[in-house]
Design a protein around this motif. Structure first.
Motif, PDB file in Angstrom:
ATOM      1  N   ALA A  35       0.575  -1.486   0.017  1.00  0.00           N
ATOM      2  CA  ALA A  35       0.401  -0.060   0.191  1.00  0.00           C
ATOM      3  C   ALA A  35       1.026   1.349   0.159  1.00  0.00           C
ATOM      4  N   SER A  38       2.767   1.787  -3.430  1.00  0.00           N
ATOM      5  CA  SER A  38       1.742   2.050  -4.671  1.00  0.00           C
ATOM      6  C   SER A  38       1.203   3.389  -4.325  1.00  0.00           C
ATOM      7  N   TRP A 211      -3.372   6.353 -14.700  1.00  0.00           N
ATOM      8  CA  TRP A 211      -2.137   5.139 -14.117  1.00  0.00           C
ATOM      9  C   TRP A 211      -2.508   6.333 -12.233  1.00  0.00           C
ATOM     10  N   VAL A 214      -4.887   3.782 -10.723  1.00  0.00           N
ATOM     11  CA  VAL A 214      -4.730   2.819 -10.552  1.00  0.00           C
ATOM     12  C   VAL A 214      -3.777   1.859  -9.260  1.00  0.00           C
ATOM     13  N   LEU A 215      -3.158   3.401  -9.107  1.00  0.00           N
ATOM     14  CA  LEU A 215      -2.000   2.915  -7.926  1.00  0.00           C
ATOM     15  C   LEU A 215      -2.817   3.576  -6.816  1.00  0.00           C
ATOM     16  N   SER A 218      -5.055   0.501  -5.813  1.00  0.00           N
ATOM     17  CA  SER A 218      -5.044  -0.332  -5.789  1.00  0.00           C
ATOM     18  C   SER A 218      -3.667  -0.409  -4.021  1.00  0.00           C
ATOM     19  N   LEU A 221      -6.452  -1.351  -1.913  1.00  0.00           N
ATOM     20  CA  LEU A 221      -6.934  -2.578  -2.064  1.00  0.00           C
ATOM     21  C   LEU A 221      -6.080  -2.857  -0.787  1.00  0.00           C
ATOM     22  N   TRP A 222      -5.076  -2.831  -1.251  1.00  0.00           N
ATOM     23  CA  TRP A 222      -3.891  -3.078  -0.357  1.00  0.00           C
ATOM     24  C   TRP A 222      -3.876  -2.764   1.058  1.00  0.00           C
TER      25      TRP A 222
END
Length: 246
Positions: A35, A38, A211, A214-215, A218, A221-222
């Motif tokens: 996390a 990202s 992007w 997306v980062l 993510s 999410l992490w």
């Protein structure tokens, strides 16, 4: 139960099964590390997006890269901002148009570019395979008397390594030789502005924004997965502690 598990593995495929297995196996701190990584990468991507949007807003100027003969092109000297380039090459309709086949978005149409003084292939103009006709029309529209073509675009703005390009070109080298052309070892890679500089700059800016999203997604999410894993770890530790006390 084993039958359901087997069907589940078939449905999600080996990639999904591997991801689920890794999520179960990895400790909570790995997810927090992912996390952090990202999230740390999202900042530079957003800065690139802001810089690219600044280029879009300021796009009232002519090309800011000097015009260079493609055989004399030197990236340390002839590149403008954001790897912009402007080159003069020659193009012959007798040269084959090449296809670089890859996985979906990595499919490319490639037009060989000739030196202005010799029968050498010294560059390649790239576009996605879906833009094949647009690339050919762009080449024809910029064709000058004597076969010269002036190309304005980005330098090496393609998802290929130099080694991959050399490998692909090796397949075509014998055919070029039969047509009377030699292929240079170091090729100038051009991604032409097919829809004009403004549109291409805007598209590049949107890619940076995508992007960034997306980062950040993510990272979230992490973080969620790491939190769940941490809660599970603490719960398991408390359970073991109680069992030892009892």
């Amino acid at each position: 139960m084993p039958v359901l598990r087997f069907l589940f593995w078939i449905l999600v495929g080996w990639q999904g099964a591997l991801l689920i297995w890794l999520v179960k196996l990895l400790p909570w701190w790995v997810f927090f590390g992912l996390a952090y990584f990202s999230f740390s990468q999202a900042g530079p991507e957003y800065n690139k997006y802001q810089a690219a949007m600044g280029e879009v807003v300021a796009d009232t100027e002519p090309p800011r890269a000097p015009l260079a003969l493609i055989e004399n092109f030197d990236p340390t000297r002839d590149l403008g901002p954001a790897d912009e380039l402007l080159v003069l090459a020659k193009w012959s309709k007798d040269l084959p148009i090449i296809e670089f086949d890859g996985a979906s978005i990595l499919d490319f149409t490639v037009v060989p570019l000739l030196s202005t003084t010799e029968d050498w292939v010294v560059g390649l103009a790239f576009a996605s395979k879906a833009d094949r006709e647009q690339l050919v029309q762009h080449m024809r529209a910029n064709l000058q008397a004597g076969g010269g073509v002036r190309l304005h675009g980005r330098y090496k703005n393609v998802p290929f390594t130099t080694q991959r390009i050399q490998t692909e070109m090796q397949v075509w080298r014998a055919r070029f030789n039969r047509l009377g052309y030699q292929v240079a070892q170091d090729l100038v890679i051009v991604r032409p502005y097919l829809e004009g500089r403004h549109s291409e700059l805007a598209r590049s800016a949107e890619a940076f924004r995508f992007w960034t999203f997306v980062l950040l997604a993510s990272a979230g999410l992490w973080l969620v997965l790491g939190t769940f894993k941490l809660i599970g770890f603490l719960h398991s530790s408390n359970t073991k502690r109680r069992s030892r006390v009892l």
